[in-house]
Write an enzyme that holds these catalytic residues in place. Structure first.
Site, PDB file in Angstrom:
ATOM      1  CG  HIS A 169      30.200  -9.871  -4.920  1.00  0.00           C
ATOM      2  ND1 HIS A 169      30.223 -11.388  -4.425  1.00  0.00           N
ATOM      3  CD2 HIS A 169      29.048  -9.681  -5.047  1.00  0.00           C
ATOM      4  CE1 HIS A 169      28.993 -11.658  -4.282  1.00  0.00           C
ATOM      5  NE2 HIS A 169      28.343 -10.619  -4.651  1.00  0.00           N
ATOM      6  CB  THR A 198      30.170  -0.131 -10.232  1.00  0.00           C
ATOM      7  OG1 THR A 198      29.526   0.618  -9.639  1.00  0.00           O
ATOM      8  CG2 THR A 198      31.707   0.334 -10.237  1.00  0.00           C
ATOM      9  CG  ASP A 229      22.889  -8.383  -8.125  1.00  0.00           C
ATOM     10  OD1 ASP A 229      23.531  -8.803  -8.826  1.00  0.00           O
ATOM     11  OD2 ASP A 229      23.186  -8.244  -7.091  1.00  0.00           O
TER      12      ASP A 229
END
Length: 265
Positions: A169, A198, A229
Site C-alpha cells: 500500500h 507503482t 491486484d
C-alpha cells in the site's frame, strides 16, 4: 527448542473442509510434524474447539500436554485468539496464528475472523492461512532452532524456479523498497518477480541502482486500483506465482478493497 528459549505459542484453527476427513489439510500438516512438535519445538498449541475435537478424534497429538482447547468459534474461540495476539503479557501473547481457511466457508469473513487477521497485521504476529505456508513456516522454525532441514521440503525452497509478487500500500511502499534493498541478493534468486504498477517501477529503479540492470527486474502489472491486484490473483490461481509479499496498511480504507480480498482469497 534450544535450551533457554521459550517454546513457540501458536494459535490453531481450521475450517470445516480442512478438518472433516483424515486427508484434510489439518491432518496433512500435523501428522508428519507430530514428532517435531513434541520433541523438537515443544510448541504450545491453543486450538479452537472444533479443531481440537477433530485432532482428538483422529488421535493426533494425543496426550500432548502443551495442547489447550479453546471454546468453539460460535462460543467466542476466535476472540480468545484475538485477545492473545494483542496481549501485552509476553507470557500470553501468541507467536503465530495458523488458521487453515476455506474461502468458500462464510465463517471466514465473519467479523471475528477479520479482526484476527487485522490484529495479526497490526501486532506483527504471523498469520498463516494455507497448508503450504504452514509447512514452510514450521520447517523454518525447526531450522532456526538448529535442527537439520527436511529434504522432502527442498522443492518448497527452490526459489530459482518460482515467481514472487511484491505489493505494498502507498504508506508502506518505502518500507517494502528498503526491505528488498537489504535482501536484494535473495530476491534476485527468484526466476521471476511481479508487482503492481507503482511498486514495480520503484523496484526496477532500485534494481538499476544496485545492479545496473538494463532490463526490467520486475514485471509490472496495473496499479492496484486499476486492477493490478486482480491480475496478480490470476497469476496465483493459474499456478504461475507461488509467493506474495503484501505490506498492508490496516488503518487506511482502500477504494479497491474487493480486489484486495480477491487477491487474498
Amino acid at each position: 527448542m534450544p535450551l533457554g528459549l521459550p517454546p513457540l505459542r501458536i494459535g490453531l484453527a481450521a475450517s470445516a473442509l480442512h478438518r472433516a476427513a483424515p486427508n484434510g489439510a489439518l491432518f496433512r500438516l500435523l501428522g508428519p510434524l507430530e514428532r517435531s512438535i513434541r520433541e523438537e519445538l515443544r510448541a504450545e498449541l491453543f486450538v479452537l474447539g472444533q479443531t481440537y475435537d477433530a485432532l482428538a478424534a483422529d488421535g493426533v497429538l494425543a496426550d500432548y500436554p502443551r495442547l489447550t482447547r479453546l471454546p468453539m468459534r460460535r462460543d467466542g474461540g476466535v476472540i480468545h485468539l484475538v485477545a492473545a495476539v494483542v496481549s501485552g503479557d509476553p507470557a500470553r501473547r501468541l507467536d503465530a496464528v495458523i488458521y487453515l481457511l476455506d474461502p468458500d466457508d462464510p465463517t471466514s469473513v465473519f467479523p471475528e475472523g477479520q479482526a484476527l487477521k487485522r490484529e495479526c497485521v497490526i501486532h506483527e504476529t504471523l498469520f498463516v492461512s494455507t497448508l503450504a505456508h504452514a509447512r514452510e513456516w514450521f520447517e523454518l522454525a525447526r531450522v532456526e532452532c538448529g535442527f537439520a532441514p527436511n529434504p522432502l521440503l527442498d522443492t518448497h525452497f527452490d526459489f530459482a524456479s518460482q515467481t514472487i509478487a511484491l505489493i505494498a500500500h502507498d504508506s508502506c511502499k518505502g518500507e517494502l523498497i528498503e526491505f528488498v534493498r537489504g535482501r536484494f541478493a535473495f530476491f534476485d534468486r527468484f526466476r521471476r518477480r511481479i508487482a503492481t504498477g507503482t511498486t514495480g517501477a520503484m523496484l526496477n529503479d532500485l534494481a538499476e541502482e544496485i545492479s545496473a540492470a538494463h532490463t526490467p527486474w520486475v514485471q509490472r502489472f496495473h496499479s492496484g486500483p486499476l486492477g493490478g491486484d486482480a491480475e496478480i490473483a490470476l497469476e496465483i490461481l493459474e499456478n504461475r506465482c507461488r509467493r506474495v509479499i503484501f505490506l498492508e496498511d490496516p488503518h487506511v480504507a482502500r477504494q479497491h478493497e474487493a480486489d484486495i480480498q480477491l487477491l487474498e482469497r
